[in-house]
Design a protein around this motif. Sequence first.
Motif, PDB file in Angstrom:
ATOM      1  N   ARG A  20       0.768  -1.439   0.194  1.00 17.00           N
ATOM      2  CA  ARG A  20       0.273   0.062  -0.275  1.00 17.00           C
ATOM      3  C   ARG A  20       0.788   1.018  -0.181  1.00 17.00           C
ATOM      4  NH1 ARG A  20      -2.986  -2.100   5.205  1.00 17.00           N
ATOM      5  NH2 ARG A  20      -1.014  -2.634   5.330  1.00 17.00           N
ATOM      6  N   LEU A  21       2.563   0.750  -0.006  1.00 14.26           N
ATOM      7  CA  LEU A  21       3.062   1.974  -0.169  1.00 14.26           C
ATOM      8  C   LEU A  21       3.528   2.812  -0.926  1.00 14.26           C
ATOM      9  CD1 LEU A  21       4.819   1.893   3.147  1.00 14.26           C
ATOM     10  CD2 LEU A  21       3.049   3.013   3.478  1.00 14.26           C
ATOM     11  N   SER A  22       3.609   1.596  -1.953  1.00 18.47           N
ATOM     12  CA  SER A  22       3.960   1.552  -3.363  1.00 18.47           C
ATOM     13  C   SER A  22       4.127   2.973  -4.457  1.00 18.47           C
ATOM     14  CB  SER A  22       3.036   0.347  -4.236  1.00 18.47           C
ATOM     15  OG  SER A  22       3.646  -0.833  -3.714  1.00 18.47           O
ATOM     16  N   PHE A  23       3.502   4.179  -3.995  1.00 16.25           N
ATOM     17  CA  PHE A  23       3.308   5.616  -4.286  1.00 16.25           C
ATOM     18  C   PHE A  23       3.991   6.151  -2.929  1.00 16.25           C
ATOM     19  CE2 PHE A  23       0.128   2.385  -5.929  1.00 16.25           C
ATOM     20  CZ  PHE A  23       0.919   2.328  -7.372  1.00 16.25           C
ATOM     21  N   ASN A  24       4.192   5.846  -2.856  1.00 16.57           N
ATOM     22  CA  ASN A  24       4.995   6.957  -1.702  1.00 16.57           C
ATOM     23  C   ASN A  24       5.975   6.690  -1.117  1.00 16.57           C
ATOM     24  OD1 ASN A  24       5.671   8.573   0.656  1.00 16.57           O
ATOM     25  ND2 ASN A  24       3.161   8.747   0.977  1.00 16.57           N
ATOM     26  N   LYS A  25       7.299   7.273  -1.929  1.00 19.52           N
ATOM     27  CA  LYS A  25       8.784   6.974  -1.637  1.00 19.52           C
ATOM     28  C   LYS A  25       9.056   7.702  -0.616  1.00 19.52           C
ATOM     29  CE  LYS A  25      12.898   9.284  -3.130  1.00 19.52           C
ATOM     30  NZ  LYS A  25      13.887  10.713  -3.779  1.00 19.52           N
ATOM     31  N   GLU A  26       8.828   8.353   0.119  1.00 20.16           N
ATOM     32  CA  GLU A  26       8.786   9.057   1.577  1.00 20.16           C
ATOM     33  C   GLU A  26       8.901   7.658   2.150  1.00 20.16           C
ATOM     34  OE1 GLU A  26      11.657  11.344   2.302  1.00 20.16           O
ATOM     35  OE2 GLU A  26      11.032  11.082   0.064  1.00 20.16           O
ATOM     36  N   GLN A  27       7.416   7.498   2.286  1.00 16.73           N
ATOM     37  CA  GLN A  27       7.242   6.001   3.461  1.00 16.73           C
ATOM     38  C   GLN A  27       7.591   4.963   3.235  1.00 16.73           C
ATOM     39  OE1 GLN A  27       4.503   6.292   5.918  1.00 16.73           O
ATOM     40  NE2 GLN A  27       4.968   8.352   5.467  1.00 16.73           N
ATOM     41  N   CYS A  28       8.118   4.200   1.801  1.00 14.40           N
ATOM     42  CA  CYS A  28       8.767   3.562   1.846  1.00 14.40           C
ATOM     43  C   CYS A  28       9.772   3.249   2.448  1.00 14.40           C
ATOM     44  CB  CYS A  28       8.728   2.851  -0.181  1.00 14.40           C
ATOM     45  SG  CYS A  28       7.773   2.287  -0.423  1.00 14.40           S
ATOM     46  N   ILE A  29      10.947   4.251   2.398  1.00 13.91           N
ATOM     47  CA  ILE A  29      11.890   5.152   2.677  1.00 13.91           C
ATOM     48  C   ILE A  29      12.249   4.375   4.188  1.00 13.91           C
ATOM     49  CG2 ILE A  29      13.866   6.330   2.805  1.00 13.91           C
ATOM     50  CD1 ILE A  29      13.908   7.459  -0.022  1.00 13.91           C
ATOM     51  N   LEU A  30      10.944   5.127   4.778  1.00 12.61           N
ATOM     52  CA  LEU A  30      11.053   4.795   6.096  1.00 12.61           C
ATOM     53  C   LEU A  30      10.622   3.099   6.573  1.00 12.61           C
ATOM     54  CD1 LEU A  30       8.858   7.974   7.533  1.00 12.61           C
ATOM     55  CD2 LEU A  30      11.171   7.615   7.940  1.00 12.61           C
ATOM     56  N   LYS A  31       9.641   2.945   6.271  1.00  9.54           N
ATOM     57  CA  LYS A  31       9.684   1.379   6.180  1.00  9.54           C
ATOM     58  C   LYS A  31      10.628   0.831   5.927  1.00  9.54           C
ATOM     59  CE  LYS A  31       6.231  -0.171   7.524  1.00  9.54           C
ATOM     60  NZ  LYS A  31       5.386  -0.620   8.306  1.00  9.54           N
ATOM     61  N   ALA A  32      11.152   0.791   5.306  1.00  9.18           N
ATOM     62  CA  ALA A  32      12.451   0.042   5.222  1.00  9.18           C
ATOM     63  C   ALA A  32      13.968   0.428   5.916  1.00  9.18           C
ATOM     64  CB  ALA A  32      13.351   0.769   3.695  1.00  9.18           C
ATOM     65  N   ASN A  33      13.450   1.039   6.347  1.00  8.17           N
ATOM     66  CA  ASN A  33      14.410   1.486   7.775  1.00  8.17           C
ATOM     67  C   ASN A  33      14.778   1.023   8.094  1.00  8.17           C
ATOM     68  OD1 ASN A  33      17.193   3.973   6.863  1.00  8.17           O
ATOM     69  ND2 ASN A  33      15.364   4.348   5.892  1.00  8.17           N
ATOM     70  N   LYS A  34      13.280   0.993   8.698  1.00 10.45           N
ATOM     71  CA  LYS A  34      12.659   0.441  10.009  1.00 10.45           C
ATOM     72  C   LYS A  34      12.949  -1.297  10.006  1.00 10.45           C
ATOM     73  CE  LYS A  34       8.203  -0.662  12.756  1.00 10.45           C
ATOM     74  NZ  LYS A  34       6.679  -0.753  12.542  1.00 10.45           N
ATOM     75  N   ILE A  35      12.951  -1.897   8.951  1.00  8.32           N
ATOM     76  CA  ILE A  35      12.567  -3.538   8.720  1.00  8.32           C
ATOM     77  C   ILE A  35      13.959  -3.295   9.146  1.00  8.32           C
ATOM     78  CG2 ILE A  35      12.238  -4.851   6.992  1.00  8.32           C
ATOM     79  CD1 ILE A  35      10.120  -4.207   5.954  1.00  8.32           C
TER      80      ILE A  35
END
Length: 316
Positions: free
Chosen positions: A99-114
């Motif tokens: 669901r984050l596939s169209f949000n660059k910044e949210q993808c970066i935040l989630k990737a860093n969290k993981i």
Amino acid sequence: MNQLNALKKFTTIVADTSDIESICKYKPEDATTNPSLILKAVSSINNKKFIDQAVEYARKKGGSHDDKIVNASDKILVDLGIEILKYIPGYISSEVDARLSFNKEQCILKANKIINMYEEKGVSRNRVLIKLAATWECIKAAEELKKNNISCNLTLLFSFAQARACAESNVFLISPFVGRIYDWYVSQNLISKDSFNQDPGVSSVCKIYDFYKKYNYKTIIMGASFRNIEQILSLSGCDRLTISPMLLKQLQSSNKKLNRKLSPPTAFLNPPVPLTEAEFRWEHNQDEMAVQKLSEGIRNFGKDQLCLEKIFSKLI
């Protein structure tokens, strides 16, 4: 020599499963998961301890009910990844919420969290690939993440425009979906189900391989989503192939001769000027199959993520 061992001479084999028994049996280099596989793993009684750990983690982290559900979902993703890493020498691919596939910044935040969750458990980021859908936003997120030594696997890749943009952004790895391309052409009655010699999914990967190798792009090509052995054998020599346990079993059971189909050139050309965002969107939009399959894939992974969250909602 069976075909699986013969294929390993040309291609790195990746297990498309989170089933530990299958991973131990076929001894792949890497393993990859997605929301559908995580949901399937959660449904197994053998993984109850991971569910319990995720619920306990979420409760300790606190926050709102929605926060707890998200934290539990991230926790089980990481814990299953850590478990799989015990049995493979290479990478585990862990997927960001579709669901984050169209949000660059949210993808970066989630990737860093993981990645931080993996590292808190002693697992280096050098053994984890963050899986993102191959939208423009995710491709650019992967480009940013690489600067922080976080490598990505760009999945749901159907068009040549997606593949080219990934290479030009120096993405670590792409997963072109051979079987889903094939499925679309069959569903549209553009090919017959037995068209092994004109498989559009195989042709797509061959085109990407030739382009990458001709211009010496470093992005790894990992063919994915196979429907039959013929598709796999037609791509022997591809950098990596991620294969389901059912097809791994068929390869292991066959002793037929296997010939390498894909080989890199010995000389390279200077690469073309990179695509702009507008050029990427136009070129991708010209491929009806790719537009349909990318949006469908994102929707379906999103549905599986919601199913996972509903399970945790009842437990928390």
